[in-house]
Enzyme design. Sequence first.
Site, PDB file in Angstrom:
ATOM      1  N   HIS A  61     -72.104  -5.050-108.815  1.00 39.70           N
ATOM      2  CA  HIS A  61     -73.129  -4.421-109.659  1.00 39.70           C
ATOM      3  C   HIS A  61     -74.113  -5.459-110.195  1.00 39.70           C
ATOM      4  O   HIS A  61     -73.735  -6.600-110.449  1.00 39.70           O
ATOM      5  CB  HIS A  61     -72.498  -3.705-110.864  1.00 39.70           C
ATOM      6  CG  HIS A  61     -71.724  -2.476-110.504  1.00 39.70           C
ATOM      7  ND1 HIS A  61     -72.314  -1.233-110.391  1.00 39.70           N
ATOM      8  CD2 HIS A  61     -70.417  -2.293-110.216  1.00 39.70           C
ATOM      9  CE1 HIS A  61     -71.387  -0.338-110.069  1.00 39.70           C
ATOM     10  NE2 HIS A  61     -70.226  -0.952-109.948  1.00 39.70           N
ATOM     11  N   ASP A  96     -68.090   4.750-106.139  1.00 43.33           N
ATOM     12  CA  ASP A  96     -69.252   3.918-105.829  1.00 43.33           C
ATOM     13  C   ASP A  96     -68.884   2.705-104.967  1.00 43.33           C
ATOM     14  O   ASP A  96     -69.718   1.830-104.719  1.00 43.33           O
ATOM     15  CB  ASP A  96     -69.984   3.486-107.114  1.00 43.33           C
ATOM     16  CG  ASP A  96     -69.112   2.668-108.050  1.00 43.33           C
ATOM     17  OD1 ASP A  96     -67.927   2.993-108.216  1.00 43.33           O
ATOM     18  OD2 ASP A  96     -69.635   1.681-108.619  1.00 43.33           O
ATOM     19  N   HIS A  97     -67.631   2.662-104.486  1.00 38.88           N
ATOM     20  CA  HIS A  97     -67.189   1.587-103.588  1.00 38.88           C
ATOM     21  C   HIS A  97     -66.631   2.114-102.260  1.00 38.88           C
ATOM     22  O   HIS A  97     -66.498   1.358-101.310  1.00 38.88           O
ATOM     23  CB  HIS A  97     -66.146   0.704-104.297  1.00 38.88           C
ATOM     24  CG  HIS A  97     -66.690   0.090-105.551  1.00 38.88           C
ATOM     25  ND1 HIS A  97     -67.065  -1.230-105.634  1.00 38.88           N
ATOM     26  CD2 HIS A  97     -66.987   0.643-106.757  1.00 38.88           C
ATOM     27  CE1 HIS A  97     -67.571  -1.468-106.850  1.00 38.88           C
ATOM     28  NE2 HIS A  97     -67.523  -0.335-107.536  1.00 38.88           N
ATOM     29  N   HIS A 136     -62.809   3.364-106.530  1.00 41.51           N
ATOM     30  CA  HIS A 136     -63.877   4.124-107.196  1.00 41.51           C
ATOM     31  C   HIS A 136     -64.934   4.588-106.195  1.00 41.51           C
ATOM     32  O   HIS A 136     -65.238   3.899-105.225  1.00 41.51           O
ATOM     33  CB  HIS A 136     -64.520   3.283-108.314  1.00 41.51           C
ATOM     34  CG  HIS A 136     -63.642   3.158-109.526  1.00 41.51           C
ATOM     35  ND1 HIS A 136     -63.767   2.137-110.441  1.00 41.51           N
ATOM     36  CD2 HIS A 136     -62.625   3.938-109.968  1.00 41.51           C
ATOM     37  CE1 HIS A 136     -62.863   2.292-111.400  1.00 41.51           C
ATOM     38  NE2 HIS A 136     -62.147   3.367-111.137  1.00 41.51           N
ATOM     39  N   HIS A 156     -59.390  -3.971-113.667  1.00 43.63           N
ATOM     40  CA  HIS A 156     -60.356  -2.860-113.637  1.00 43.63           C
ATOM     41  C   HIS A 156     -59.648  -1.608-113.116  1.00 43.63           C
ATOM     42  O   HIS A 156     -59.726  -0.535-113.715  1.00 43.63           O
ATOM     43  CB  HIS A 156     -61.530  -3.263-112.757  1.00 43.63           C
ATOM     44  CG  HIS A 156     -62.579  -2.211-112.569  1.00 43.63           C
ATOM     45  ND1 HIS A 156     -63.395  -1.798-113.596  1.00 43.63           N
ATOM     46  CD2 HIS A 156     -62.952  -1.498-111.483  1.00 43.63           C
ATOM     47  CE1 HIS A 156     -64.225  -0.867-113.130  1.00 43.63           C
ATOM     48  NE2 HIS A 156     -63.966  -0.662-111.860  1.00 43.63           N
ATOM     49  N   ASP A 193     -65.521  -5.017-108.769  1.00 44.22           N
ATOM     50  CA  ASP A 193     -65.799  -4.841-110.197  1.00 44.22           C
ATOM     51  C   ASP A 193     -64.838  -5.662-111.063  1.00 44.22           C
ATOM     52  O   ASP A 193     -64.562  -5.300-112.209  1.00 44.22           O
ATOM     53  CB  ASP A 193     -65.681  -3.360-110.593  1.00 44.22           C
ATOM     54  CG  ASP A 193     -66.811  -2.513-110.029  1.00 44.22           C
ATOM     55  OD1 ASP A 193     -67.736  -3.072-109.414  1.00 44.22           O
ATOM     56  OD2 ASP A 193     -66.747  -1.278-110.209  1.00 44.22           O
ATOM     57  N   HIS A 209     -61.736  -1.559-104.275  1.00 41.26           N
ATOM     58  CA  HIS A 209     -60.949  -0.600-105.063  1.00 41.26           C
ATOM     59  C   HIS A 209     -61.434   0.820-104.787  1.00 41.26           C
ATOM     60  O   HIS A 209     -62.407   1.010-104.060  1.00 41.26           O
ATOM     61  CB  HIS A 209     -60.967  -0.941-106.561  1.00 41.26           C
ATOM     62  CG  HIS A 209     -62.304  -0.844-107.227  1.00 41.26           C
ATOM     63  ND1 HIS A 209     -63.379  -1.651-106.897  1.00 41.26           N
ATOM     64  CD2 HIS A 209     -62.753  -0.039-108.225  1.00 41.26           C
ATOM     65  CE1 HIS A 209     -64.408  -1.358-107.670  1.00 41.26           C
ATOM     66  NE2 HIS A 209     -64.061  -0.372-108.477  1.00 41.26           N
TER      67      HIS A 209
END
Length: 256
Positions: A172, A61-62, A59, A115, A134, A57
């Site tokens: 995570h 942090d990805h 975000h 999410h 996530d 996805h």
Amino acid sequence: MARLQIEQISVLKDNYTYLLHDPASGATAVVDPAEADPVLDRLRLRGWRLSHILNTHHHADHVGGNLQLRQATGAKVFASSNDAGRIPGIDESLRDGQSLQLGTQAGQVLEVPGHTLGHIAFWFADSEAIFVGDTLFMLGCGRLFEGSAAQMWASLQKISALPPATLVYCAHEYTESNARFAATLETDNQALAARRAEVSDLREKGLPTVPARLEVECATNPFLRAALPSLKRAVAMTEADPAAVFAEIRRRKDVF
Ligand code: ZN
Ligand code: FE
């Protein structure tokens, strides 16, 4: 057929990025590169050449390492067609059920909205591995930033229907706090008590609790268990449908 070699890289505060290497062809994918440098270091260490960048996805942090990795290696970026507008450097857009070839290894794309609306998972059946980003965490699930509880519940059911031995690789290390929350709902779930003990043991040793077998998650993760009488009782919703029970469990976790 030889299975994928999978490397787990700890990045940022509590993220996991993965390298997937097909020994037969040399093809190598990264899943959710939050940062490029740790990925480049690990590629160098193993002597692997990056061919695919896979994003679950959009975000940061990805996808944070997408552009640098693409520039440095020439690897192509694969992500959901629903997210084409918000994935840096996207080359190939993917749809639900589509197959994705990583050398000799066939992956399958699963759309798992909740999410985010464009969230996807990558399932490699022959390697008994799924990369869920996530959507599903060990003993937990992602927050509902874009999708509805009903969408997320459907997405989690899609994942739970895969073969029980499938290893779930999430993005995570949230397991310890998820375990504390899960224990408030199911006080007499023996599998959960055992898993919780194992999780604190692993974390004390600084070891990851990820991946876990899907069958372990189905026996312990309250977000996969919303259809069961024990969970319905736990939230005092014995007559409610599973999606509503799931929504209530998610709501409680948000304020836990
Ligand atoms: Zn996210
Ligand atoms: Fe994340």
